[in-house]
Design a protein around this motif. Structure first.
Motif, PDB file in Angstrom:
ATOM      1  N   ARG A  22       0.823  -1.211   0.000  1.00  0.00           N
ATOM      2  CA  ARG A  22       0.000   0.000   0.000  1.00  0.00           C
ATOM      3  C   ARG A  22       0.861   1.268   0.000  1.00  0.00           C
ATOM      4  O   ARG A  22       0.375   2.346  -0.319  1.00  0.00           O
ATOM      5  CB  ARG A  22      -0.892   0.020   1.241  1.00  0.00           C
ATOM      6  CG  ARG A  22      -1.940  -1.078   1.287  1.00  0.00           C
ATOM      7  CD  ARG A  22      -3.180  -0.704   0.536  1.00  0.00           C
ATOM      8  NE  ARG A  22      -4.281  -1.620   0.831  1.00  0.00           N
ATOM      9  CZ  ARG A  22      -5.470  -1.556   0.258  1.00  0.00           C
ATOM     10  NH1 ARG A  22      -5.726  -0.625  -0.646  1.00  0.00           N
ATOM     11  NH2 ARG A  22      -6.419  -2.414   0.586  1.00  0.00           N
ATOM     12  N   LEU A  23       2.116   1.141   0.410  1.00  0.00           N
ATOM     13  CA  LEU A  23       3.000   2.300   0.496  1.00  0.00           C
ATOM     14  C   LEU A  23       4.074   2.236  -0.587  1.00  0.00           C
ATOM     15  O   LEU A  23       4.859   1.280  -0.632  1.00  0.00           O
ATOM     16  CB  LEU A  23       3.671   2.372   1.872  1.00  0.00           C
ATOM     17  CG  LEU A  23       4.740   3.463   2.054  1.00  0.00           C
ATOM     18  CD1 LEU A  23       4.190   4.850   1.772  1.00  0.00           C
ATOM     19  CD2 LEU A  23       5.347   3.394   3.460  1.00  0.00           C
ATOM     20  N   ALA A  24       4.091   3.249  -1.458  1.00  0.00           N
ATOM     21  CA  ALA A  24       5.146   3.389  -2.459  1.00  0.00           C
ATOM     22  C   ALA A  24       6.162   4.413  -1.954  1.00  0.00           C
ATOM     23  O   ALA A  24       5.803   5.367  -1.272  1.00  0.00           O
ATOM     24  CB  ALA A  24       4.569   3.839  -3.795  1.00  0.00           C
ATOM     25  N   VAL A  25       7.423   4.204  -2.295  1.00  0.00           N
ATOM     26  CA  VAL A  25       8.485   5.137  -1.921  1.00  0.00           C
ATOM     27  C   VAL A  25       9.253   5.536  -3.177  1.00  0.00           C
ATOM     28  O   VAL A  25       9.670   4.673  -3.960  1.00  0.00           O
ATOM     29  CB  VAL A  25       9.451   4.518  -0.891  1.00  0.00           C
ATOM     30  CG1 VAL A  25      10.601   5.484  -0.592  1.00  0.00           C
ATOM     31  CG2 VAL A  25       8.708   4.172   0.400  1.00  0.00           C
ATOM     32  N   GLU A 228      10.834   8.370  10.729  1.00  0.00           N
ATOM     33  CA  GLU A 228       9.535   8.687  11.339  1.00  0.00           C
ATOM     34  C   GLU A 228       8.453   8.763  10.263  1.00  0.00           C
ATOM     35  O   GLU A 228       7.315   8.293  10.469  1.00  0.00           O
ATOM     36  CB  GLU A 228       9.621  10.011  12.098  1.00  0.00           C
ATOM     37  CG  GLU A 228      10.563  10.015  13.288  1.00  0.00           C
ATOM     38  CD  GLU A 228      10.009   9.284  14.499  1.00  0.00           C
ATOM     39  OE1 GLU A 228       8.889   8.735  14.419  1.00  0.00           O
ATOM     40  OE2 GLU A 228      10.687   9.283  15.540  1.00  0.00           O
ATOM     41  N   ALA A 229       8.764   9.376   9.127  1.00  0.00           N
ATOM     42  CA  ALA A 229       7.797   9.443   8.032  1.00  0.00           C
ATOM     43  C   ALA A 229       7.434   8.049   7.543  1.00  0.00           C
ATOM     44  O   ALA A 229       6.255   7.746   7.287  1.00  0.00           O
ATOM     45  CB  ALA A 229       8.353  10.293   6.888  1.00  0.00           C
ATOM     46  N   LEU A 230       8.439   7.197   7.397  1.00  0.00           N
ATOM     47  CA  LEU A 230       8.179   5.812   6.990  1.00  0.00           C
ATOM     48  C   LEU A 230       7.264   5.108   7.982  1.00  0.00           C
ATOM     49  O   LEU A 230       6.324   4.405   7.595  1.00  0.00           O
ATOM     50  CB  LEU A 230       9.497   5.042   6.871  1.00  0.00           C
ATOM     51  CG  LEU A 230      10.266   5.154   5.561  1.00  0.00           C
ATOM     52  CD1 LEU A 230      11.668   4.577   5.729  1.00  0.00           C
ATOM     53  CD2 LEU A 230       9.524   4.423   4.438  1.00  0.00           C
ATOM     54  N   ASP A 231       7.538   5.299   9.275  1.00  0.00           N
ATOM     55  CA  ASP A 231       6.732   4.632  10.300  1.00  0.00           C
ATOM     56  C   ASP A 231       5.268   5.059  10.226  1.00  0.00           C
ATOM     57  O   ASP A 231       4.355   4.227  10.293  1.00  0.00           O
ATOM     58  CB  ASP A 231       7.285   4.943  11.693  1.00  0.00           C
ATOM     59  CG  ASP A 231       8.607   4.247  11.983  1.00  0.00           C
ATOM     60  OD1 ASP A 231       8.955   3.298  11.244  1.00  0.00           O
ATOM     61  OD2 ASP A 231       9.291   4.652  12.933  1.00  0.00           O
TER      62      ASP A 231
END
Length: 294
Positions: A22-25, A228-231
């Motif tokens: 669900r999370l793209a980077v 923190e943003a990733l978390d």
């Protein structure tokens, strides 16, 4: 231009990225060296933002500032390219046309590793400065040609310094671009009336903050901030919400030895979480979004 303060209105589309995450980077490496304004290059004024604010008068050559930029392509790029290979992280290069023309071997080497090259304008300047569509279109064509000559592939994505002009997106659409990234207003791509996909960028998870007095000082500060943003976004993704995290770097900034650990450690953290993320080039993110959310 009409401002949209609502966006998805909290009703996010139910989409997953191609690997099921669900999370793209998106990892972005800016290639601007040689495209910053310099009197020694015939520009009317010098770029002022560097390791320090330049004190050289606008109409005088500033070789020191020019050399600060040149470090990026002479030294920093190779250190960063090796780290991208070591951690197997795909990146998008925001490359200015004049930089692509002057440092073609650097861009060619990065492109050979599979990284995407997007257009960052001809010069490192706001496109809002253009007075006519014709002048802007000519520079877009010039930049696209320089990038294609250096990498063997025409750019399909765009991001300029500052802001676009009122007609930038239409010019891009006419030239076959797929996406623009001049947006800072969402955690997910969205569609523009021009037909482009808007893949938002971010200035907080960005190493330019090493050059800002309210920003990062030591490498660990950027690593902690990005972690923190990733978390946060990973927790939202695990709750079923699609998300995108953008992380921006510059050859002349984290390419420096004292700041390089920020780049290396962030890439290592992304690699450690690889099975829960989709780490992708921006062109792939734009195309995946277009397919998943027609």
């Amino acid at each position: 231009m009409t401002r949209d303060l609502i966006g998805y209105g909290g009703a996010w589309p139910d989409l997953r990225w191609p690997n099921g995450a669900r999370l793209a980077v998106s990892v972005v490496v800016n290639v601007e060296e040689g495209a910053e304004r310099q009197v020694i290059d015939g520009d009317p004024a010098n770029e002022r933002i560097g390791e320090v604010l330049s004190v050289v008068p606008d109409d005088r050559p500033d070789p020191g500032q020019a050399q600060i930029f040149a470090y990026g392509t002479r030294a920093g790029a190779w250190r960063m390219a090796a780290a991208l290979r070591r951690h197997a992280i795909p990146a998008t290069l925001f490359a200015c046309g004049r930089a692509a023309e002057r440092a073609a071997p650097v861009l060619a080497a990065l492109a050979a590793d599979g990284h995407e090259t997007a257009c960052h304008g001809w010069l490192w300047r706001p496109h809002a400065d253009y007075d006519t569509p014709e002048a802007e279109g000519a520079d877009l064509d010039r930049a696209g040609a320089a990038i294609a000559a250096a990498t063997g592939e025409a750019p399909r994505g765009f991001f300029c310094r500052g802001a676009e002009s009122p007609w930038t997106r239409q010019l891009l659409a006419e030239r076959g671009y797929v996406y623009t990234s001049n947006a800072f207003d969402d955690d997910l791509p969205y569609r523009d009336p021009s037909g482009l996909v808007v893949v938002p960028y971010a200035l907080d998870t960005n190493d330019m903050k090493f050059f800002h007095p309210n920003g990062f000082v030591r490498p660990g500060e950027m690593v902690d901030y990005v972690t923190e943003a990733l978390d946060v976004l990973q927790a939202e993704a695990e709750a079923g919400l699609p998300r995108l995290l953008n992380i921006g770097f510059h050859l002349r900034i984290v390419g420096r030895p004292a700041r390089f650990p920020a780049f290396d450690r962030i890439l290592a953290e992304l690699a450690r979480r690889r099975d829960r993320l989709w780490i992708a080039r921006r062109i792939d993110i734009a195309r995946a979004f277009r397919e998943a959310a027609p």
